[in-house]
Design a protein around this motif. Structure first.
Motif, PDB file in Angstrom:
ATOM      1  N   THR A   1       0.818  -1.211   0.000  1.00 43.26           N
ATOM      2  CA  THR A   1       0.000   0.000   0.000  1.00 43.26           C
ATOM      3  C   THR A   1       0.853   1.262   0.000  1.00 43.26           C
ATOM      4  O   THR A   1       0.367   2.337  -0.347  1.00 43.26           O
ATOM      5  CB  THR A   1      -0.932   0.027   1.229  1.00 43.26           C
ATOM      6  N   ARG A   2       2.114   1.149   0.373  1.00 45.27           N
ATOM      7  CA  ARG A   2       3.012   2.308   0.432  1.00 45.27           C
ATOM      8  C   ARG A   2       4.191   2.138  -0.516  1.00 45.27           C
ATOM      9  O   ARG A   2       5.311   2.552  -0.230  1.00 45.27           O
ATOM     10  CB  ARG A   2       3.512   2.496   1.869  1.00 45.27           C
ATOM     11  N   VAL A   3       3.907   1.515  -1.661  1.00 43.68           N
ATOM     12  CA  VAL A   3       4.962   1.101  -2.565  1.00 43.68           C
ATOM     13  C   VAL A   3       5.832   2.260  -3.045  1.00 43.68           C
ATOM     14  O   VAL A   3       7.032   2.097  -3.296  1.00 43.68           O
ATOM     15  CB  VAL A   3       4.362   0.343  -3.767  1.00 43.68           C
ATOM     16  N   GLY A   4       5.257   3.476  -3.172  1.00 40.42           N
ATOM     17  CA  GLY A   4       6.017   4.601  -3.684  1.00 40.42           C
ATOM     18  C   GLY A   4       6.544   5.541  -2.628  1.00 40.42           C
ATOM     19  O   GLY A   4       7.172   6.561  -2.960  1.00 40.42           O
ATOM     20  N   GLU A   5       6.317   5.216  -1.345  1.00 34.65           N
ATOM     21  CA  GLU A   5       6.785   6.100  -0.281  1.00 34.65           C
ATOM     22  C   GLU A   5       8.301   5.987  -0.095  1.00 34.65           C
ATOM     23  O   GLU A   5       8.891   4.926  -0.313  1.00 34.65           O
ATOM     24  CB  GLU A   5       6.065   5.781   1.030  1.00 34.65           C
ATOM     25  N   ALA A   6       8.898   7.078   0.347  1.00 35.09           N
ATOM     26  CA  ALA A   6      10.354   7.120   0.480  1.00 35.09           C
ATOM     27  C   ALA A   6      10.875   6.038   1.416  1.00 35.09           C
ATOM     28  O   ALA A   6      11.872   5.375   1.112  1.00 35.09           O
ATOM     29  CB  ALA A   6      10.783   8.501   0.975  1.00 35.09           C
ATOM     30  N   GLY A   7      10.211   5.842   2.555  1.00 33.04           N
ATOM     31  CA  GLY A   7      10.682   4.854   3.517  1.00 33.04           C
ATOM     32  C   GLY A   7      10.620   3.437   2.994  1.00 33.04           C
ATOM     33  O   GLY A   7      11.461   2.593   3.341  1.00 33.04           O
TER      34      GLY A   7
END
Length: 263
Positions: free
Chosen positions: A203-209
């Motif tokens: 769900t957070r595939v493109g987040e920096a972390g």
């Protein structure tokens, strides 16, 4: 053979734990590590958790891997299974997990399938030291023999939700470290848990972390080919999820530099 669910929860997540509990049965227990992120005074344990088969630990601070390690440190059963506070279980699935460890006496760590994740799992069991195409383990699919892990192996606290920089990937590093330590790690195509919905890393595939964690894991697992893999993965993320190419490359590279400095 006894089995214990190691449940990590944060703040108000404790309110979800009662719905995870099954009717009491010999050989099955629950260890809950309740993390308090703001360092406030410890709250009372919910009444529904005051059962003989439930142990609740308190832990101040943040970091999912740190919370999971607290569970591992205090585990007591023969076989332990990593659990999130939004998972559900059946006696049949947990019995199947325990039976696999009872049957395969040399097995140290096993990974299983989860209902509800919409993941295409491999159809046959295999040794996790032999990478399988398109297979990625998730924490709540991992079970282990306590005698093989406790005091010998832990989640890397630089990875996972609540870590300063690398916000996922702790399960992949855990399995990598286990294999490097000579533990026998295998996948079995048996269902062990139900988890409805997508995982954090998807769900957070493109987040920096998330991207930094992917880069850091490349440094750990593919040190000789990490640079071309950064470009390949970045291209696929751009193609399949619309992640800006430069954003993916720069953050994965930052993850490599971070883990190189801190390992």
């Amino acid at each position: 053979m006894t089995l214990q669910l190691l449940i990590s929860t944060l703040d108000n997540g404790i309110e979800r734990i009662p719905s995870m509990l099954l009717e009491p049965r010999d050989g099955i227990s629950y260890l809950v590590s309740w993390q308090h992120s703001d360092g406030s005074a410890m709250e009372s344990v919910p009444q529904a958790l005051l059962r003989d088969d439930v142990t609740v630990l308190h832990l101040q601070g943040r970091g999912l891997s740190r919370n999971r390690n607290n569970c591992i440190k205090h585990a007591t059963a023969d076989v332990c299974m990593i659990a999130d506070d939004d998972c559900t279980y059946t006696h049949e699935d947990l019995t199947a997990v325990a039976l696999i460890f009872a049957t395969h006496r040399q097995l140290d760590i096993a990974t299983f399938k989860a209902h509800g994740t919409h993941t295409a799992y491999p159809e046959k069991n295999f040794n996790l030291a032999q990478p399988a195409k398109n297979y990625h383990v998730t924490s709540f699919e991992i079970a282990f023999r306590r005698s093989s892990v406790q005091g010998k192996l832990a989640f890397n606290e630089l990875f996972g939700l609540g870590a300063p920089v690398l916000h996922c990937g702790e399960e992949e590093v855990f399995i990598h470290d286990a294999i490097a330590a000579g533990l026998k790690c295998e996948y079995y195509p048996a269902y062990a848990v139900t988890h409805n919905g997508l995982t954090t890393s998807s769900t957070r595939v493109g987040e920096a972390g998330t991207l930094k964690a992917r880069g850091a894991f490349l440094y750990i697992d593919y040190p000789w080919t990490m640079i071309p893999r950064v470009f390949l993965i970045s291209y696929r993320l751009h193609r399949d999820h619309g992640v800006p190419l430069l954003h993916a490359i720069s953050n994965m590279t930052a993850g490599i530099l971070y883990i190189r400095k801190h390992l």
